[in-house]
Enzyme design. Structure first.
Site, PDB file in Angstrom:
ATOM      1  N   SER A   1     -23.604 -19.016  15.620  1.00 50.25           N
ATOM      2  CA  SER A   1     -24.358 -18.310  16.651  1.00 50.25           C
ATOM      3  C   SER A   1     -25.519 -19.192  17.066  1.00 50.25           C
ATOM      4  O   SER A   1     -26.118 -19.890  16.235  1.00 50.25           O
ATOM      5  CB  SER A   1     -24.886 -16.969  16.112  1.00 50.25           C
TER       6      SER A   1
ATOM      7  N   GLY B   1     -18.484 -22.993  17.942  1.00 46.81           N
ATOM      8  CA  GLY B   1     -17.770 -21.815  18.442  1.00 46.81           C
ATOM      9  C   GLY B   1     -17.468 -21.940  19.918  1.00 46.81           C
ATOM     10  O   GLY B   1     -16.341 -21.657  20.366  1.00 46.81           O
ATOM     11  N   HIS B   2     -18.466 -22.385  20.688  1.00 44.37           N
ATOM     12  CA  HIS B   2     -18.243 -22.609  22.123  1.00 44.37           C
ATOM     13  C   HIS B   2     -17.215 -23.723  22.345  1.00 44.37           C
ATOM     14  O   HIS B   2     -16.340 -23.617  23.217  1.00 44.37           O
ATOM     15  CB  HIS B   2     -19.547 -23.013  22.811  1.00 44.37           C
TER      16      HIS B   2
ATOM     17  N   LEU C   1     -25.039 -24.831  22.975  1.00 46.26           N
ATOM     18  CA  LEU C   1     -23.645 -24.789  22.546  1.00 46.26           C
ATOM     19  C   LEU C   1     -23.473 -25.215  21.088  1.00 46.26           C
ATOM     20  O   LEU C   1     -24.163 -26.104  20.594  1.00 46.26           O
ATOM     21  CB  LEU C   1     -22.807 -25.691  23.455  1.00 46.26           C
ATOM     22  N   HIS C   2     -22.534 -24.563  20.414  1.00 45.35           N
ATOM     23  CA  HIS C   2     -22.182 -24.906  19.037  1.00 45.35           C
ATOM     24  C   HIS C   2     -20.660 -24.975  18.945  1.00 45.35           C
ATOM     25  O   HIS C   2     -19.950 -24.853  19.954  1.00 45.35           O
ATOM     26  CB  HIS C   2     -22.764 -23.888  18.055  1.00 45.35           C
TER      27      HIS C   2
ATOM     28  N   LYS D   1     -14.247 -13.808  19.603  1.00 43.45           N
ATOM     29  CA  LYS D   1     -14.111 -12.516  18.930  1.00 43.45           C
ATOM     30  C   LYS D   1     -15.300 -12.187  18.035  1.00 43.45           C
ATOM     31  O   LYS D   1     -15.358 -11.083  17.490  1.00 43.45           O
ATOM     32  CB  LYS D   1     -12.827 -12.475  18.106  1.00 43.45           C
ATOM     33  N   LYS D   2     -16.237 -13.107  17.865  1.00 46.05           N
ATOM     34  CA  LYS D   2     -17.436 -12.750  17.104  1.00 46.05           C
ATOM     35  C   LYS D   2     -18.126 -11.560  17.771  1.00 46.05           C
ATOM     36  O   LYS D   2     -18.594 -10.650  17.099  1.00 46.05           O
ATOM     37  CB  LYS D   2     -18.403 -13.927  16.989  1.00 46.05           C
TER      38      LYS D   2
END
Length: 322
Positions: free
Chosen positions: A227, A41-42, A38-39, A190-191
């Site tokens: 990512s 974004g998550h 996880l990063h 949305k990436k």
């Protein structure tokens, strides 16, 4: 300070039982599907999910059905303990983590001598998949799974060209997760723009009673879209990869200033990425809803790109609401 510790569920029947028990109490459930590592974004998806539902389920499952045997399943990064720590640090936390071993293992139908480790697919190397007779890592291991969900038109083009099993695998695993978790809301970044639109269309067409929410791309301070694969970039490759977002941003500014010819906008981005040492997979300006390529920008579009830097394939996009 560590926050709420989520309930970790590995069995799909237990996961369904948990969800139905919560819903019987009048609770609403949000699902954030992930492949782990996880990063931010998550994390942003989970924070957004808190605005929509009472309870949050995060699934962590590296899906072999969306990888071909020549892709990077075996090297996909993983840190389950670190993921749990990150989830516990989120305000409000998450309520359950669904972490199954193998969602394609049906026990009774398992052929003799098959390795059912969901992370095992021979010859996974980060290369581009072969077009002829391509199968996923599920079929490669002969697990007996033979039902696939396809969104036939939207899966064509862009990522569907270079990763021919990808969207079939994504739509199928998301369907399985929806049937197991039974959420009210599902969050997607949305990436992965094409993926988000495909899941929206699948939910509409198959009458899932689920709201699919798309969340904006989260970027590092230098502009690179977050990512899990970024960890495989060398410092030099990462610096070169910044050409993606920078060239997309320049194209958007040009479009806002009246340059609406898509060929010229596309060529400028391709040239910038190639000059930086990247290798273009695709660069397309498409309608935000239909994902059909356009020649001139007359309505909302999205500029989608995929490019290789070293052995890492990166995707990015920028919406243009002109």
């Amino acid at each position: 300070m560590a926050g709420k510790e989520p309930e970790i569920i590995t069995d799909k029947n237990q996961m369904r039982k948990w969800s139905r028990a919560m819903r019987s109490q009048g609770k609403t459930i949000g699902l954030v599907p992930t492949m782990g590592y996880l990063h931010e974004g998550h994390i942003s998806l989970i924070k957004e999910a808190h605005k929509h539902t009472n309870l949050i389920v995060v699934s962590i499952y590296v899906n072999p059905g969306q990888f071909s045997p020549t892709e990077d399943l075996s090297t996909y990064p993983s840190d389950f303990h670190g993921d749990i720590q990150k989830l516990m640090a989120i305000p409000g936390g998450v309520d359950a983590v669904f972490h199954p071993h193998n969602l394609y293992d049906y026990a009774k139908s398992k052929p003799t001598g098959v390795n059912n480790n969901s992370s095992n697919c021979e010859n996974s190397g980060g290369g581009e998949p072969e077009r002829k007779g391509v199968v996923s890592c599920v079929e490669e291991r002969g697990l007996g799974h033979e039902t696939w969900v396809r969104v036939e038109r939207l899966e064509k083009g862009m990522c569907g060209n270079s990763r021919p099993v990808f969207f079939r695998g994504v739509a199928t695993i998301v369907t399985k997760l929806f049937n197991i978790v039974e959420p009210d809301v599902a969050m997607f970044g949305k990436k992965d723009y094409q993926q988000w639109r495909i899941i929206q269309r699948m939910v509409r067409d198959l009458d899932f009673s689920i709201e699919v929410v798309g969340s904006d791309i989260v970027r590092d301070n230098d502009g690179l879209a977050m990512s899990s694969r970024n960890v495989h970039l060398s410092p030099e490759e990462r610096e070169k990869a910044l050409s993606i977002n920078r060239s997309l941003s320049r194209a958007k500014s040009a479009a806002e200033n009246g340059q609406i010819n898509c060929r010229e906008l596309r060529n400028s981005v391709v040239q910038a990425v190639n000059s930086a040492g990247g290798r273009i997979d695709y660069a397309e300006i498409v309608d935000q809803e239909t994902l059909e390529a356009v020649e001139e920008i007359q309505s909302p579009v999205v500029f989608c790109i995929a490019a290789w830097f070293g052995k890492v394939r990166l995707i990015d996009n920028l919406e243009m609401n002109i």
